[in-house]
Design an enzyme around this catalytic site. Structure first.
Site, PDB file in Angstrom:
ATOM      1  N   SER A  18      54.844  34.849  -5.419  1.00 16.22           N
ATOM      2  CA  SER A  18      54.905  34.124  -4.476  1.00 16.22           C
ATOM      3  C   SER A  18      56.014  33.528  -4.253  1.00 16.22           C
ATOM      4  O   SER A  18      56.552  32.967  -3.190  1.00 16.22           O
ATOM      5  CB  SER A  18      54.001  32.833  -5.322  1.00 16.22           C
ATOM      6  OG  SER A  18      54.468  32.400  -6.985  1.00 16.22           O
ATOM      7  N   HIS A  78      47.876  33.491  -6.057  1.00 20.83           N
ATOM      8  CA  HIS A  78      48.244  33.421  -4.530  1.00 20.83           C
ATOM      9  C   HIS A  78      47.466  34.086  -3.666  1.00 20.83           C
ATOM     10  O   HIS A  78      47.546  34.161  -2.302  1.00 20.83           O
ATOM     11  CB  HIS A  78      49.639  33.202  -4.518  1.00 20.83           C
ATOM     12  CG  HIS A  78      49.969  32.411  -5.076  1.00 20.83           C
ATOM     13  ND1 HIS A  78      50.496  30.933  -4.228  1.00 20.83           N
ATOM     14  CD2 HIS A  78      51.101  31.915  -6.403  1.00 20.83           C
ATOM     15  CE1 HIS A  78      51.627  30.351  -4.450  1.00 20.83           C
ATOM     16  NE2 HIS A  78      51.789  30.933  -5.727  1.00 20.83           N
ATOM     17  N   LYS A  91      45.278  26.445  -6.024  1.00 19.68           N
ATOM     18  CA  LYS A  91      45.895  26.582  -4.561  1.00 19.68           C
ATOM     19  C   LYS A  91      45.029  26.951  -3.352  1.00 19.68           C
ATOM     20  O   LYS A  91      44.528  25.579  -2.300  1.00 19.68           O
ATOM     21  CB  LYS A  91      46.453  27.987  -4.643  1.00 19.68           C
ATOM     22  CG  LYS A  91      47.506  27.234  -5.488  1.00 19.68           C
ATOM     23  CD  LYS A  91      48.574  28.998  -6.356  1.00 19.68           C
ATOM     24  CE  LYS A  91      49.719  28.100  -7.628  1.00 19.68           C
ATOM     25  NZ  LYS A  91      49.989  29.313  -8.402  1.00 19.68           N
TER      26      LYS A  91
HETATM   27  C1  LIG Z   1      49.928  28.520  -9.852  1.00 21.89           C
HETATM   28  C2  LIG Z   1      49.821  30.011 -10.347  1.00 21.89           C
HETATM   29  C3  LIG Z   1      49.181  30.346 -11.574  1.00 21.89           C
HETATM   30  C4  LIG Z   1      48.598  28.712 -12.466  1.00 21.89           C
HETATM   31  O1  LIG Z   1      47.773  28.259 -11.853  1.00 21.89           O
HETATM   32  P1  LIG Z   1      47.445  26.386 -12.268  1.00 21.89           P
HETATM   33  O2  LIG Z   1      46.075  26.278 -11.756  1.00 21.89           O
HETATM   34  O3  LIG Z   1      48.227  25.942 -10.781  1.00 21.89           O
HETATM   35  O4  LIG Z   1      47.607  26.531 -13.455  1.00 21.89           O
HETATM   36  C5  LIG Z   1      48.740  31.682 -12.313  1.00 21.89           C
HETATM   37  N1  LIG Z   1      49.497  32.006 -12.093  1.00 21.89           N
HETATM   38  C6  LIG Z   1      49.818  32.545 -10.483  1.00 21.89           C
HETATM   39  C7  LIG Z   1      50.741  33.560 -10.293  1.00 21.89           C
HETATM   40  C8  LIG Z   1      50.352  31.780 -10.506  1.00 21.89           C
HETATM   41  O5  LIG Z   1      51.367  31.692  -9.023  1.00 21.89           O
END
Ligand SMILES: *Cc1c(COP(=O)(O)O)cnc(C)c1O
Length: 395
Positions: free
Chosen positions: A185, A213, A243
């Site tokens: 990300s 992502h 996301k």
């Molecule tokens: C945002 C993210 C998470 C966490 O996800 P949430 O649902 O916000 O807890 C886990 N792994 C990666 C690679 C992320 O970018």
């Protein structure tokens, strides 16, 4: 308050503030859409993970409200007591369909999912090959499992192969896993999954891809694993529902056996209350939207390419992103923070990301264009970038 705690808090807070590392949080007054309001000021929002605009989608709001009317606001128990509602079962069936697997399991968040799933399968007699830029929740999930963590240079396949060979031939471990983000990300680069799967086959590694992502973004919306056609090869297709999917939650998609084991072994599934019914129904509907049409996905990429072209033409360093994630790399930390602050004053919300989140000297302002942005909003953002970039001597 305990004197020891008081001293500890004072020391830590003062130290962070002295080093300029104390993050001030700006509350958003209203929906986290293409435009946001902070401190009464309207801004073009280039910092959310709301890639497809689904967090603020009217249809999803409607189905969530109906579910609340029918089921109430909470699930009432953990999944294994009587917190499994029929809507959770439907969600998991939809997730499996979306990911092209036999089955899936939903968790309360992506972070929690990594805590749950890694330690359900790996233990102190195992080893995990982990990309050095993996997300914090992967790192913590690996630590919780007590397996030996072997850091692998970022996307370096020679290093992965050498360490896989060493780990499997050492005779020290029962099982060896390779774990990676699907999309990284901070730079927007994509994991080399075909090579990783090949190495995994050669050394019989368990494969785990965290596609937080990538889902909704890669593979026509279905994720990075689908993008490479590897649904049958990757053991754990993990992701988040917070996301691109726009709500909250996490999941693993895989074989029926894997999901059956996770349902009896993963502790957050057994000891933390299930996703709320409103969220669960909204997520299922969001997945259906992505299964029915690639319209939002296509719009996201169109907007991403448009913003990238505009910033690149002005002479900014936008790195090597392979996704809509668009960093503007400024280098020195103080300059990065100043840049972000000036963008804010001129009406663009793009967060600065500096050491220790990214390596020292590679500070950047990260832009997350979404399907919800209009061309006019992106044009305006590029105009502001030009003004502030010239003012600070970045271009
Ligand atoms: C945002 C993210 C998470 C966490 O996800 P949430 O649902 O916000 O807890 C886990 N792994 C990666 C690679 C992320 O970018």
């Amino acid at each position: 308050m305990s004197k020891v705690l008081h001293q500890f808090l004072q020391d830590n807070l003062n130290d962070l503030k002295d080093k300029g590392l104390y993050n001030e949080i700006d509350p958003v007054e209203g929906p986290n859409g293409a435009m946001i309001t902070i401190g009464g000021k309207e801004l073009i929002n280039l910092s959310s993970n709301n890639y497809l605009g689904l967090a603020t989608n009217d249809h999803l709001k409607e189905v969530a409200k109906k579910a609340i009317d029918h089921y109430g606001v909470g699930a009432g128990a953990v999944r294994t007591i009587n917190g499994t509602l029929d809507v959770h079962v439907k969600l998991e069936e939809k997730l499996a369909e979306f990911k092209g697997t036999e089955a899936a399991i939903a968790y309360q968040s992506g972070f929690n999912c990594n805590m749950a799933a890694i330690s359900a399968v790996m233990d102190k007699n195992d080893a995990i090959l982990s990309d050095e830029l993996n997300h914090a929740s992967i790192i913590d999930g690996c630590r919780l499992s007590k397996a030996k963590i072997i850091r692998v240079k970022h996307s370096d396949m020679d290093d992965l192969r050498a360490k896989a060979k060493e780990a499997t031939e050492s005779g020290l471990y029962n099982k060896v896993m390779v774990i990676t983000d699907g999309v990284f990300s901070m730079d927007g680069d994509v994991a080399k999954l075909p090579e990783i799967v090949e190495i995994a086959k050669e050394f019989d590694l368990i494969t785990y891809v965290d596609d937080a992502h990538g889902s909704g973004v890669m593979g026509k919306g279905k994720g990075t694993v689908k993008h490479f056609g590897l649904e049958k090869e990757v053991d754990f297709q993990m992701g988040t529902l917070s996301k691109a999917i726009g709500v909250v939650g996490g999941y693993v998609a895989g074989t029926q056996d894997l999901i059956d084991l996770l349902k009896v072994r993963s502790r957050p599934f057994l000891f933390s209350t299930a996703l709320t019914p409103g969220d669960t129904v909204a997520i299922t509907e969001a997945l259906q939207i992505l299964l029915d049409s690639t319209e939002l996905h296509d719009k996201l990429w169109e907007n991403g390419d448009y913003l990238k072209a505009g910033l690149k033409k002005l002479g900014f360093d936008i790195g090597e992103s392979e996704t809509p994630i668009t960093p503007v790399i400024t280098g020195e930390e103080k300059l990065t923070q100043k840049f972000s602050k000036r963008l804010f004053e001129e009406g663009v919300y793009a967060k600065s990301i500096v050491f220790p989140t990214v390596p020292r000297g590679t500070g950047r302002v990260r832009n997350m264009p979404t399907a919800a942005h209009t061309k006019e909003q992106l044009d305006e953002a590029v105009k502001v970038y030009e003004k502030v970039g010239k003012e600070l001597g970045i271009i």
